[in-house]
Design a protein around this motif. Structure first.
Motif, mmCIF file in Angstrom:
data_model
loop_
_atom_site.group_PDB
_atom_site.id
_atom_site.type_symbol
_atom_site.label_atom_id
_atom_site.label_comp_id
_atom_site.label_asym_id
_atom_site.label_seq_id
_atom_site.Cartn_x
_atom_site.Cartn_y
_atom_site.Cartn_z
ATOM 1 N N ALA A 1 26.585 2.397 15.694
ATOM 2 C CA ALA A 1 27.844 2.339 14.944
ATOM 3 C C ALA A 1 28.289 0.902 14.735
ATOM 4 O O ALA A 1 28.831 0.556 13.674
ATOM 5 C CB ALA A 1 28.923 3.126 15.678
ATOM 6 N N LEU A 2 28.064 0.046 15.734
ATOM 7 C CA LEU A 2 28.448 -1.357 15.590
ATOM 8 C C LEU A 2 27.579 -2.054 14.547
ATOM 9 O O LEU A 2 28.074 -2.882 13.762
ATOM 10 C CB LEU A 2 28.325 -2.069 16.942
ATOM 11 N N VAL A 3 26.301 -1.714 14.508
ATOM 12 C CA VAL A 3 25.413 -2.261 13.475
ATOM 13 C C VAL A 3 25.881 -1.805 12.099
ATOM 14 O O VAL A 3 25.953 -2.592 11.142
ATOM 15 C CB VAL A 3 23.957 -1.827 13.737
ATOM 16 N N GLU A 4 26.208 -0.507 11.989
ATOM 17 C CA GLU A 4 26.711 0.016 10.714
ATOM 18 C C GLU A 4 28.008 -0.673 10.316
ATOM 19 O O GLU A 4 28.218 -1.018 9.142
ATOM 20 C CB GLU A 4 26.942 1.519 10.824
ATOM 21 N N LEU A 5 28.881 -0.901 11.286
ATOM 22 C CA LEU A 5 30.149 -1.559 10.996
ATOM 23 C C LEU A 5 29.931 -2.974 10.471
ATOM 24 O O LEU A 5 30.594 -3.403 9.519
ATOM 25 C CB LEU A 5 31.017 -1.595 12.257
ATOM 26 N N ALA A 6 28.998 -3.711 11.077
ATOM 27 C CA ALA A 6 28.718 -5.080 10.625
ATOM 28 C C ALA A 6 28.235 -5.077 9.174
ATOM 29 O O ALA A 6 28.665 -5.901 8.353
ATOM 30 C CB ALA A 6 27.681 -5.735 11.537
ATOM 31 N N ILE A 7 27.346 -4.137 8.846
ATOM 32 C CA ILE A 7 26.837 -4.052 7.472
ATOM 33 C C ILE A 7 27.956 -3.664 6.506
ATOM 34 O O ILE A 7 28.120 -4.263 5.430
ATOM 35 C CB ILE A 7 25.681 -3.035 7.391
ATOM 36 N N SER A 8 28.762 -2.672 6.896
ATOM 37 C CA SER A 8 29.833 -2.196 6.021
ATOM 38 C C SER A 8 30.901 -3.252 5.803
ATOM 39 O O SER A 8 31.402 -3.427 4.680
ATOM 40 C CB SER A 8 30.462 -0.927 6.616
ATOM 41 N N LEU A 9 31.264 -3.979 6.866
ATOM 42 C CA LEU A 9 32.258 -5.042 6.720
ATOM 43 C C LEU A 9 31.741 -6.167 5.831
ATOM 44 O O LEU A 9 32.498 -6.750 5.050
ATOM 45 C CB LEU A 9 32.660 -5.583 8.088
ATOM 46 N N THR B 1 0.802 -1.220 0.000
ATOM 47 C CA THR B 1 0.000 0.000 0.000
ATOM 48 C C THR B 1 0.838 1.275 0.000
ATOM 49 O O THR B 1 0.296 2.377 0.004
ATOM 50 C CB THR B 1 -0.944 0.015 1.227
ATOM 51 N N GLY B 2 2.156 1.119 0.025
ATOM 52 C CA GLY B 2 3.026 2.281 -0.005
ATOM 53 C C GLY B 2 3.197 2.971 1.329
ATOM 54 O O GLY B 2 3.685 4.108 1.372
ATOM 55 N N ASN B 3 2.801 2.304 2.413
ATOM 56 C CA ASN B 3 2.924 2.890 3.742
ATOM 57 C C ASN B 3 4.128 2.352 4.518
ATOM 58 O O ASN B 3 4.216 2.558 5.728
ATOM 59 C CB ASN B 3 1.646 2.634 4.552
ATOM 60 N N ALA B 4 5.002 1.650 3.814
ATOM 61 C CA ALA B 4 6.152 1.052 4.491
ATOM 62 C C ALA B 4 7.159 2.133 4.868
ATOM 63 O O ALA B 4 7.323 3.135 4.162
ATOM 64 C CB ALA B 4 6.811 0.016 3.594
ATOM 65 N N ARG B 5 7.836 1.901 5.981
ATOM 66 C CA ARG B 5 8.877 2.816 6.458
ATOM 67 C C ARG B 5 10.246 2.211 6.163
ATOM 68 O O ARG B 5 10.465 1.020 6.390
ATOM 69 C CB ARG B 5 8.734 3.058 7.956
ATOM 70 N N LEU B 6 11.138 3.041 5.635
ATOM 71 C CA LEU B 6 12.494 2.570 5.375
ATOM 72 C C LEU B 6 13.333 2.553 6.642
ATOM 73 O O LEU B 6 14.174 1.675 6.824
ATOM 74 C CB LEU B 6 13.171 3.472 4.340
ATOM 75 N N GLY B 7 13.130 3.514 7.496
ATOM 76 C CA GLY B 7 13.980 3.654 8.663
ATOM 77 C C GLY B 7 15.300 4.313 8.285
ATOM 78 O O GLY B 7 15.620 4.507 7.099
ATOM 79 N N ILE B 8 16.090 4.651 9.297
ATOM 80 C CA ILE B 8 17.383 5.307 9.066
ATOM 81 C C ILE B 8 18.301 4.410 8.239
ATOM 82 O O ILE B 8 18.933 4.859 7.269
ATOM 83 C CB ILE B 8 18.052 5.656 10.406
ATOM 84 N N VAL B 9 18.387 3.131 8.587
ATOM 85 C CA VAL B 9 19.269 2.211 7.857
ATOM 86 C C VAL B 9 18.769 2.013 6.436
ATOM 87 O O VAL B 9 19.560 2.009 5.480
ATOM 88 C CB VAL B 9 19.371 0.874 8.598
ATOM 89 N N GLY B 10 17.462 1.866 6.269
ATOM 90 C CA GLY B 10 16.905 1.694 4.931
ATOM 91 C C GLY B 10 17.125 2.915 4.060
ATOM 92 O O GLY B 10 17.470 2.788 2.873
ATOM 93 N N PHE B 11 16.948 4.117 4.631
ATOM 94 C CA PHE B 11 17.198 5.331 3.857
ATOM 95 C C PHE B 11 18.673 5.450 3.483
ATOM 96 O O PHE B 11 19.001 5.902 2.382
ATOM 97 C CB PHE B 11 16.762 6.566 4.645
ATOM 98 N N THR B 12 19.550 5.048 4.400
ATOM 99 C CA THR B 12 20.989 5.094 4.103
ATOM 100 C C THR B 12 21.304 4.209 2.904
ATOM 101 O O THR B 12 22.043 4.611 1.993
ATOM 102 C CB THR B 12 21.797 4.637 5.325
ATOM 103 N N ALA B 13 20.752 2.985 2.895
ATOM 104 C CA ALA B 13 20.973 2.086 1.763
ATOM 105 C C ALA B 13 20.331 2.636 0.487
ATOM 106 O O ALA B 13 20.892 2.507 -0.615
ATOM 107 C CB ALA B 13 20.415 0.709 2.081
#
Length: 621
Positions: free
Chosen positions: A310-318, A113-125
């Motif tokens: 930051a640790l979550v971001e690091l895991a994704i980036s690594l 329906t187009g009401n989904a939220r990306l969130g900060i991590v989703g918007f970053t991607a």
């Protein structure tokens, strides 16, 4: 005693003394030889150990001290902060709802329906994906132009293709404000033709365009090298067997060029996923990425949540970096023994449609490239010499006055330039040998080489804010060892942060060149008695010297323009650099900030181009 007997005895004694001295010299020579041999044999392992020690002390330990805050809350170990982040839709959008136990059907309905939220991590991607697409769309035509056409100035353009990548981010932000801001050159040009002003700042469009400014030349550089490595004989064979030019491109050229395009895209995604200064300057907190939100949390002294994010971001980036390195290792192609395709003259020899169409397309691309790549720098240059009444040198006069009459607490241009150059030279002295040693370690054949490379390249994936904060709270504030408290000064911490940020780029440039060398050269040197270190110094490094010098150019230029970690470590001290000076000036008036940006541009460009010219044409990432 008879003279003859005395003479004989004297001669005998002299001979014995000479033999004794000779034996002594021989023994000393053998000792020195064994010592030299031992030193050569142990030097490379010793340098490897030293590099690992430096990396642990100035990177892994400081970073770990920050991450401890994410799991040690009020003296108790807990994963509560991670759980809260992973299940908060503000951070992970609809994925957080799934992790929190919500119904998959409800999540799917929100998406449909187009009401989904990306969130900060989703918007970053999301912004990283858009930036990657824009960088590829702009970088591949430039690679095609450089690889397939010959024209005056081609070598100069090729040499400066990587220059935007090493330009300081804060300076580029000032250039984009001077171009796309409310009073920028774009609106001034639109007013001349009777069109209304456009408001591009802050916006996601400005962020994507700025990221393309940085990374499209990187994609072009990587792709150009692959395009020039296409074997002309294979293309001619395909054509002789009846393949059309389109079919020959699809079956012969594209399979060799595509991996480099994908590698450039992957590297761009890694860089733009962890972006900070560009998003903060052109998007603000309204368009915050993970990196910007970490900065906000730390600024608000919310260390636990900031460290956990930051640790979550690091895991994704690594994970992204590891995938990139695996893909690169699987798609590296030897370029020796090929006959590259001849470049065509850019001016068409005939007026046929077949000759004109590609050049018309390149002309249209040149217009877009001028607007996106040249306009921000040109606008900054123009803004630095213009004022309400026309052309003026008032902004540069302000810098001179600030230098001569400024208060002690104010940022002055002279110390900023001096600090940038000194920090750059000191960081280069650390980053260059570390980068060469790590390049040697990551190009040897052994199990786990990709994992070692990922660990060594981790600084590419870690937030500069986290590195700066870790150095500040660890080494600068001091570490208690028994009854001693060990601490380093602010300048040493800044140099450490710059070296950590720069040495991975030395590795990315030198390692492929070492990996491409004929292994028989090293084996022959070893068979003749050379140690591993001697073979490296006498055989391998001279052959890859242009890449070593190019790596030095990157490390120095990146140090001169580093902003993120320096902003944390220079707070409250007088150790400000040129990027920090620009940030301080831009908070008051754009004019002095653009003038300081021009000074930084000149210093960065001249130093990089000089070293790059010494290194020759073999620069890649």
């Amino acid at each position: 005693m008879d003279r003859s007997v005395a003479g004989s005895k004297t001669g005998s004694d002299s001979s014995q003394a000479t033999e004794a001295v000779s034996d002594s010299d021989g023994a000393d020579g053998r000792t020195r030889g064994r010592l030299r041999e031992l030193t050569e044999r142990r030097s490379l392992p010793a340098l490897a150990v030293a590099s690992v020690a430096v990396l642990v002390v100035v990177f892994y330990y400081p970073v770990s001290t920050v991450f401890v805050d994410a799991v040690l809350i009020e003296g108790r170990l807990t994963l509560r902060v991670f759980r809260d982040i992973l299940t908060d839709p503000f951070y992970f959008g609809e994925l957080a709802r799934l992790l929190a136990g919500n119904s998959p059907l409800a999540v799917a309905e929100a998406i449909l329906t187009g009401n989904a939220r990306l969130g900060i991590v989703g918007f970053t991607a999301y912004q990283a994906a858009l930036s990657t697409v824009a960088s590829v769309l702009l970088g591949v035509p430039l690679a095609y132009l450089l690889a397939r056409y010959e024209f005056p100035g081609r070598e100069t353009i090729r040499s400066v293709t990587i220059l935007p990548f090493v330009l300081p981010s804060i300076m580029v932000a000032v250039g984009f404000y001077a171009t796309f801001g409310a009073d920028g050159t774009l609106n001034a040009a639109l007013a001349l033709v009777g069109l209304g002003p456009v408001d591009l700042l802050p916006s996601l469009t400005a962020i994507v365009v700025a990221h393309a400014f940085y990374n499209a030349p990187l994609v072009a550089r990587i792709t150009t090298a692959a395009w020039e490595s296409v074997d002309a004989s294979a293309v001619e064979t395909a054509r002789s067997l009846g393949a059309s030019p389109h079919r020959a491109f699809r079956d012969v050229v594209w399979p060799q060029v595509a991996p480099s395009i994908f590698m450039g895209a992957a590297l761009t995604f890694v860089f733009t996923f962890g972006t900070f200064p560009i998003v903060l300057a052109l998007g603000g907190f309204e368009l915050a990425t993970v990196e910007v939100f970490i900065y906000r949390l730390i600024r608000d002294l919310n260390y636990a949540e900031g460290a956990a994010l930051a640790l979550v971001e690091l895991a994704i980036s690594l994970a992204l970096l590891y995938g990139y390195l695996r893909y690169e290792a699987a798609n590296t192609v030897e370029s020796g023994g090929i006959r590259p395709q001849e470049r065509r003259p850019l001016r068409p020899p005939s007026l046929s449609v077949r000759e004109l169409l590609p050049r018309v397309g390149l002309a249209a691309y040149a217009v877009v490239a001028v607007v996106l790549f040249v306009a921000p720098i040109a606008s900054m240059l123009y803004a630095s010499v213009s004022g309400p009444t026309g052309l003026t040198l008032e902004h540069y006069r302000f810098l001179v006055e600030r230098q001569t009459t400024g208060a002690a607490f104010q940022v002055r241009p002279g110390p900023a330039v001096r600090n940038s150059l000194l920090f750059g030279a000191a960081a280069l002295a650390v980053a260059l040998p570390m980068g060469v040693v790590v390049s040697v370690l990551t190009t040897r054949n052994y199990r786990g080489r990709t994992l070692v490379g990922t660990v060594a390249m981790a600084p590419l994936a870690v937030s500069g804010i986290i590195v700066g904060l870790g150095l500040l709270r660890g080494l600068v504030f001091g570490v208690e060892v028994g009854d001693w408290r060990l601490a380093v000064g602010g300048p040493l911490a800044i140099i450490a942060a710059h070296a950590v940020a720069g040495y991975p780029f030395v590795v990315r440039i030198v390692a492929p060149e070492l990996d491409a060398l004929d292994s028989q050269l090293t084996e022959s040197a070893r068979a003749l008695g050379a140690s591993r270190a001697r073979a490296l110094l006498d055989v391998e490094l001279p052959l890859v010297w242009p890449a070593v010098v190019a790596g030095a150019a990157f490390a120095f230029a990146l140090s001169v323009g580093e902003f993120t970690a320096t902003a944390v470590l220079a707070s409250g001290t007088g150790q400000y650099t040129m990027p920090i000076a620009i940030e301080r000036f831009v908070g008051r008036r754009l004019g002095p900030a653009t003038a300081m940006g021009v000074v930084l541009l000149v210093v960065t460009s001249v130093s990089f181009l000089l070293i790059d010219r010494l290194g020759g044409d073999r620069v890649g990432l």
